[in-house]
Design an enzyme around this catalytic site. Structure first.
Site, PDB file in Angstrom:
ATOM      1  N   GLU A   1      -6.977   1.232 -12.596  1.00 45.57           N
ATOM      2  CA  GLU A   1      -5.663   1.792 -12.388  1.00 45.57           C
ATOM      3  C   GLU A   1      -4.557   0.779 -12.656  1.00 45.57           C
ATOM      4  O   GLU A   1      -3.742   0.664 -11.936  1.00 45.57           O
ATOM      5  CB  GLU A   1      -5.373   1.652 -10.236  1.00 45.57           C
ATOM      6  CG  GLU A   1      -4.518   2.801 -10.524  1.00 45.57           C
ATOM      7  CD  GLU A   1      -4.756   3.385  -8.471  1.00 45.57           C
ATOM      8  OE1 GLU A   1      -5.262   3.735  -7.982  1.00 45.57           O
ATOM      9  OE2 GLU A   1      -3.963   2.984  -8.093  1.00 45.57           O
TER      10      GLU A   1
ATOM     11  N   HIS B   1       0.702   3.506   6.416  1.00 41.70           N
ATOM     12  CA  HIS B   1       0.693   1.536   6.460  1.00 41.70           C
ATOM     13  C   HIS B   1       1.764   1.269   6.290  1.00 41.70           C
ATOM     14  O   HIS B   1       1.344  -0.205   6.452  1.00 41.70           O
ATOM     15  CB  HIS B   1      -0.902   1.617   6.356  1.00 41.70           C
ATOM     16  CG  HIS B   1      -0.878   1.860   4.765  1.00 41.70           C
ATOM     17  ND1 HIS B   1      -1.285   3.710   3.762  1.00 41.70           N
ATOM     18  CD2 HIS B   1      -0.450   1.022   3.810  1.00 41.70           C
ATOM     19  CE1 HIS B   1      -1.234   2.693   2.777  1.00 41.70           C
ATOM     20  NE2 HIS B   1      -1.187   1.385   2.808  1.00 41.70           N
TER      21      HIS B   1
ATOM     22  N   ARG C   1       4.378  -1.082   3.785  1.00 42.09           N
ATOM     23  CA  ARG C   1       4.862  -1.873   4.033  1.00 42.09           C
ATOM     24  C   ARG C   1       7.130  -2.029   4.715  1.00 42.09           C
ATOM     25  O   ARG C   1       7.703  -1.944   5.381  1.00 42.09           O
ATOM     26  CB  ARG C   1       5.028  -3.486   3.478  1.00 42.09           C
ATOM     27  CG  ARG C   1       3.628  -4.938   3.928  1.00 42.09           C
ATOM     28  CD  ARG C   1       3.820  -5.693   3.054  1.00 42.09           C
ATOM     29  NE  ARG C   1       2.983  -6.936   3.714  1.00 42.09           N
ATOM     30  CZ  ARG C   1       1.808  -6.991   4.608  1.00 42.09           C
ATOM     31  NH1 ARG C   1       0.892  -5.697   3.975  1.00 42.09           N
ATOM     32  NH2 ARG C   1       1.369  -8.372   4.623  1.00 42.09           N
TER      33      ARG C   1
ATOM     34  N   ASP D   1      -2.665  -2.294  -6.517  1.00 44.39           N
ATOM     35  CA  ASP D   1      -1.362  -3.308  -6.553  1.00 44.39           C
ATOM     36  C   ASP D   1      -1.645  -4.316  -5.304  1.00 44.39           C
ATOM     37  O   ASP D   1      -0.571  -4.591  -4.828  1.00 44.39           O
ATOM     38  CB  ASP D   1      -0.710  -2.477  -6.547  1.00 44.39           C
ATOM     39  CG  ASP D   1      -0.688  -1.099  -5.908  1.00 44.39           C
ATOM     40  OD1 ASP D   1      -1.851  -0.985  -5.226  1.00 44.39           O
ATOM     41  OD2 ASP D   1       0.154   0.115  -6.105  1.00 44.39           O
TER      42      ASP D   1
ATOM     43  N   HIS E   1      -4.046   2.994  10.898  1.00 42.58           N
ATOM     44  CA  HIS E   1      -4.606   1.088  10.378  1.00 42.58           C
ATOM     45  C   HIS E   1      -4.367   0.194  10.904  1.00 42.58           C
ATOM     46  O   HIS E   1      -3.785   0.728  12.238  1.00 42.58           O
ATOM     47  CB  HIS E   1      -3.299   1.574   9.146  1.00 42.58           C
ATOM     48  CG  HIS E   1      -3.395   0.170   8.380  1.00 42.58           C
ATOM     49  ND1 HIS E   1      -3.962  -1.203   8.690  1.00 42.58           N
ATOM     50  CD2 HIS E   1      -3.360   0.452   6.824  1.00 42.58           C
ATOM     51  CE1 HIS E   1      -3.930  -2.036   7.588  1.00 42.58           C
ATOM     52  NE2 HIS E   1      -4.177  -0.706   6.093  1.00 42.58           N
TER      53      HIS E   1
ATOM     54  N   GLU F   1       3.841  -3.995  -3.729  1.00 38.06           N
ATOM     55  CA  GLU F   1       3.360  -3.430  -5.224  1.00 38.06           C
ATOM     56  C   GLU F   1       3.551  -3.123  -6.163  1.00 38.06           C
ATOM     57  O   GLU F   1       2.756  -3.140  -7.286  1.00 38.06           O
ATOM     58  CB  GLU F   1       2.207  -1.863  -4.061  1.00 38.06           C
ATOM     59  CG  GLU F   1       1.650  -2.076  -2.716  1.00 38.06           C
ATOM     60  CD  GLU F   1       1.980  -2.105  -1.712  1.00 38.06           C
ATOM     61  OE1 GLU F   1       3.692  -2.029  -1.732  1.00 38.06           O
ATOM     62  OE2 GLU F   1       1.555  -2.058  -1.361  1.00 38.06           O
TER      63      GLU F   1
HETATM   64  C1  UD1 Z   1      -2.418  -3.538   2.546  1.00 27.80           C
HETATM   65  C2  UD1 Z   1      -1.855  -3.771   0.574  1.00 27.80           C
HETATM   66  C3  UD1 Z   1      -1.361  -2.068   0.231  1.00 27.80           C
HETATM   67  C4  UD1 Z   1      -2.508  -1.361  -0.120  1.00 27.80           C
HETATM   68  C5  UD1 Z   1      -3.165  -1.416   2.172  1.00 27.80           C
HETATM   69  C6  UD1 Z   1      -4.677  -0.594   2.146  1.00 27.80           C
HETATM   70  C7  UD1 Z   1      -1.230  -5.916   0.334  1.00 27.80           C
HETATM   71  C8  UD1 Z   1       0.563  -6.660  -0.092  1.00 27.80           C
HETATM   72  N1  UD1 Z   1      -0.808  -4.570   0.876  1.00 27.80           N
HETATM   73  O1  UD1 Z   1      -1.388  -3.286   3.173  1.00 27.80           O
HETATM   74  O2  UD1 Z   1      -0.960  -2.207  -0.430  1.00 27.80           O
HETATM   75  O3  UD1 Z   1      -1.766  -0.609   0.382  1.00 27.80           O
HETATM   76  O4  UD1 Z   1      -3.782  -2.965   2.286  1.00 27.80           O
HETATM   77  O5  UD1 Z   1      -4.573  -0.244   3.325  1.00 27.80           O
HETATM   78  O6  UD1 Z   1      -1.696  -6.056  -0.421  1.00 27.80           O
HETATM   79  N2  UD1 Z   1      -6.298  -5.443   9.337  1.00 27.80           N
HETATM   80  C9  UD1 Z   1      -6.978  -6.168  10.603  1.00 27.80           C
HETATM   81  N3  UD1 Z   1      -8.321  -5.671   9.795  1.00 27.80           N
HETATM   82  C10 UD1 Z   1      -8.667  -4.749   8.530  1.00 27.80           C
HETATM   83  C11 UD1 Z   1      -7.304  -4.468   7.402  1.00 27.80           C
HETATM   84  C12 UD1 Z   1      -6.265  -4.680   8.085  1.00 27.80           C
HETATM   85  O7  UD1 Z   1      -6.961  -6.377  11.119  1.00 27.80           O
HETATM   86  O8  UD1 Z   1      -9.664  -4.250   7.600  1.00 27.80           O
HETATM   87  C13 UD1 Z   1      -5.150  -6.269  10.017  1.00 27.80           C
HETATM   88  C14 UD1 Z   1      -4.480  -7.632  10.181  1.00 27.80           C
HETATM   89  O9  UD1 Z   1      -4.222  -7.747  11.210  1.00 27.80           O
HETATM   90  C15 UD1 Z   1      -3.247  -8.322   8.960  1.00 27.80           C
HETATM   91  C16 UD1 Z   1      -2.325  -6.306   8.950  1.00 27.80           C
HETATM   92  O10 UD1 Z   1      -3.742  -5.206   9.474  1.00 27.80           O
HETATM   93  O11 UD1 Z   1      -3.231  -9.231   8.947  1.00 27.80           O
HETATM   94  C17 UD1 Z   1      -2.440  -5.861   7.658  1.00 27.80           C
HETATM   95  O12 UD1 Z   1      -3.070  -6.141   6.878  1.00 27.80           O
HETATM   96  P1  UD1 Z   1      -2.531  -6.584   5.195  1.00 27.80           P
HETATM   97  O13 UD1 Z   1      -3.322  -6.454   3.965  1.00 27.80           O
HETATM   98  O14 UD1 Z   1      -1.676  -7.764   5.230  1.00 27.80           O
HETATM   99  O15 UD1 Z   1      -2.059  -5.288   4.637  1.00 27.80           O
HETATM  100  P2  UD1 Z   1      -1.818  -3.745   5.229  1.00 27.80           P
HETATM  101  O16 UD1 Z   1      -1.106  -3.138   5.670  1.00 27.80           O
HETATM  102  O17 UD1 Z   1      -3.293  -3.321   4.980  1.00 27.80           O
HETATM  103  N1  UDP Z   2      -9.733   5.645   4.069  1.00 30.89           N
HETATM  104  C1  UDP Z   2     -10.691   5.608   5.166  1.00 30.89           C
HETATM  105  N2  UDP Z   2     -10.519   5.640   6.434  1.00 30.89           N
HETATM  106  C2  UDP Z   2      -9.317   5.679   6.943  1.00 30.89           C
HETATM  107  C3  UDP Z   2      -7.691   5.587   5.971  1.00 30.89           C
HETATM  108  C4  UDP Z   2      -8.430   5.834   4.701  1.00 30.89           C
HETATM  109  O1  UDP Z   2     -11.634   6.244   4.454  1.00 30.89           O
HETATM  110  O2  UDP Z   2      -8.813   5.792   7.985  1.00 30.89           O
HETATM  111  C5  UDP Z   2      -9.372   5.767   2.506  1.00 30.89           C
HETATM  112  C6  UDP Z   2      -8.815   7.173   1.569  1.00 30.89           C
HETATM  113  O3  UDP Z   2      -9.670   7.929   1.770  1.00 30.89           O
HETATM  114  C7  UDP Z   2      -8.893   6.935   0.813  1.00 30.89           C
HETATM  115  C8  UDP Z   2      -8.249   4.776   1.526  1.00 30.89           C
HETATM  116  O4  UDP Z   2      -8.475   4.994   1.865  1.00 30.89           O
HETATM  117  O5  UDP Z   2     -10.184   6.738  -0.359  1.00 30.89           O
HETATM  118  C9  UDP Z   2      -6.727   4.585   1.049  1.00 30.89           C
HETATM  119  O6  UDP Z   2      -6.319   3.573   2.076  1.00 30.89           O
HETATM  120  P1  UDP Z   2      -5.116   3.384   2.480  1.00 30.89           P
HETATM  121  O7  UDP Z   2      -4.254   4.196   2.233  1.00 30.89           O
HETATM  122  O8  UDP Z   2      -5.031   2.224   3.283  1.00 30.89           O
HETATM  123  O9  UDP Z   2      -4.236   2.598   1.190  1.00 30.89           O
HETATM  124  P2  UDP Z   2      -3.349   3.391   0.048  1.00 30.89           P
HETATM  125  O10 UDP Z   2      -4.439   4.296  -1.226  1.00 30.89           O
HETATM  126  O11 UDP Z   2      -1.844   3.479   0.368  1.00 30.89           O
HETATM  127  O12 UDP Z   2      -3.601   1.681  -0.695  1.00 30.89           O
END
Ligand code: UD1
Ligand code: UDP
Length: 383
Positions: free
Chosen positions: A120, A210, A212, A98, A244, A134
């Protein structure tokens, strides 16, 4: 007969963890040519998963920006994927879950009239703004997809209630497949502080946060409640919180929790470290989707830091409770588990409503069945 070209598209950490075993399963089938395309909506957190599972994508759109918005992610994915489809025309695109990558991946494939399979599929809260975005992403992918791989029977019923009745397969969740390859009794953590934690005599609480829709007051309250719990149970509790990389989350977590001796704010863990820490901890407090599926399989109680969940199966099984996002309610629910062992014992048992480790095999069998390469559909997962 030509091989079926199946392209997996994913971009964030959780999608990668749940798609990596599927990529491996696709690569192992002689009837299939597996093509992997990552958007890199996440960069470091994605690469860490690709390294652990040794997945080497053929395409990498490298879209991540420091402060990306939903619009920048979606538009960059759409434009990048259009170019990919000019090079390769798959028979099927598989997207997961999602995220914005998921929605854009399905939409980009639809624009090319390429069939979409949704891994999923069918999770719903029925609240369009929670989780945000999502719930809407997965609903829209439900409309775009031709094949729907539902983890549970309840997910299948959700789709049927929306009038989606064709191409449904109940497979279990691929995260349970992933979990079976990562947890080991003799695991040693790269971060030595995690090896030194007293898992026998302390209540180690694993925290992640984490979402939104939790930005702002909910996240402020969650962090304040964690600070209160750490102070109140300073002799018995150790909180481990891999934060995160989102700048919003980093700022909030460090502002509230820096300097508290029994709170360990650490960088995101790689997936093996995370799963093994979960296997050893006492309690999980999280707003993550994936952790709500993994922790019950490992017999760990979960307090969900959200108002609702699209994963009610483990709540019904008794290992997960909704704690909400309010300061008082989080403290009350965590205190009950920390102060009253009988309350904890009621939740601490292994529950596996989400899978049996054979989801990827079922998904690939279902694909071959759909394309007429085999006569029989896979046996459904019955949780
Ligand atoms: C995204 C997904 C959310 C999922 C989450 C898993 C959307 C809208 N949201 O949210 O569904 O649960 O990922 O973690 O698709 N960043 C880094 N390095 C990384 C990853 C992220 O620096 O490897 C930082 C960046 O500044 C980025 C910010 O995190 O802009 C947010 O990342 P984003 O993918 O927009 O949102 P998430 O909260 O991670
Ligand atoms: N996870 C990880 N390292 C971390 C935090 C989470 O490997 O520091 C793994 C966790 O075990 C799970 C997945 O990331 O498999 C969940 O990701 P996240 O919580 O970012 O996203 P969501 O599942 O809420 O979309």
């Amino acid at each position: 007969m030509d091989k079926l070209k199946v392209m997996t598209i994913f971009g964030t950490r959780p999608e990668a963890i749940k798609m990596a075993p599927l990529v491996k399963e696709l690569e192992g089938r002689e009837e299939i040519e597996s093509i992997c395309c990552v958007t890199a909506q996440h960069r470091q957190m994605l690469d860490s998963v690709l390294d652990i599972f040794q997945v080497k994508p053929q395409f990498d759109l490298d879209i991540m920006e420091a402060s990306q918005t939903l619009s920048t992610i979606t538009s960059k994915c759409l434009l990048g994927l259009e170019k990919v489809f000019q090079e390769v025309r798959p028979d099927l695109v598989l997207v997961h879950g999602d995220t914005s990558t998921t929605f854009a991946g399905a939409l980009a494939a639809f624009y090319q009239q390429v069939a979409v399979g949704h891994v999923e599929a069918g999770l719903r809260t029925w609240d369009r703004y929670s989780p945000f975005p999502e719930e809407m992403n997965r609903s829209m992918v439900g409309r775009l997809a031709e094949l729907h791989f539902c983890p549970t029977q309840a997910n299948r019923r959700n789709l049927e209630a929306e009038g989606i009745t064709k191409g449904l397969f109940v497979t279990g969740n691929t995260v349970i497949d992933a979990l079976q390859t990562t947890v080991r009794k003799d695991f040693t953590f790269a971060e030595d502080a995690l090896n030194r934690l007293d898992y026998e005599n302390k209540d180690v609480i694993l925290v992640t946060c984490h979402r939104r829709e939790n930005y702002g007051q909910p996240m402020e309250d969650i962090m304040s409640a964690l600070a209160f719990l750490a102070g109140t149970y300073d002799r018995t509790v150790e909180i481990v919180y891999p934060v995160h990389l989102s700048p919003v989350v980093q700022e909030c977590a460090h502002r509230h929790l820096d300097g508290i001796p029994n709170v360990h704010l650490i960088p995101p863990l790689d997936v093996e470290e995370m799963h093994n820490l979960m296997a050893r901890c006492y309690l999980v407090m999280t707003d993550s989707g994936g952790l709500q599926e993994e922790a019950p399989a490992l017999g760990k109680p979960v307090l969900v830091l959200r108002r609702e969940t699209e994963r009610p199966e483990a709540v019904a099984a008794g290992t997960v409770k909704l704690a909400g996002v309010g300061y008082d309610e989080i403290i009350d629910m965590a205190s009950a588990l920390l102060a009253f062992p009988e309350e904890y014992d009621k939740m601490a048992h292994a529950a596996n409503p989400y899978g049996d480790g054979r989801a990827c095999r079922r998904i690939v069998d279902a694909i071959l069945y759909h394309f007429g390469r085999t006569d029989r559909p896979p046996e459904p997962f019955c949780g």
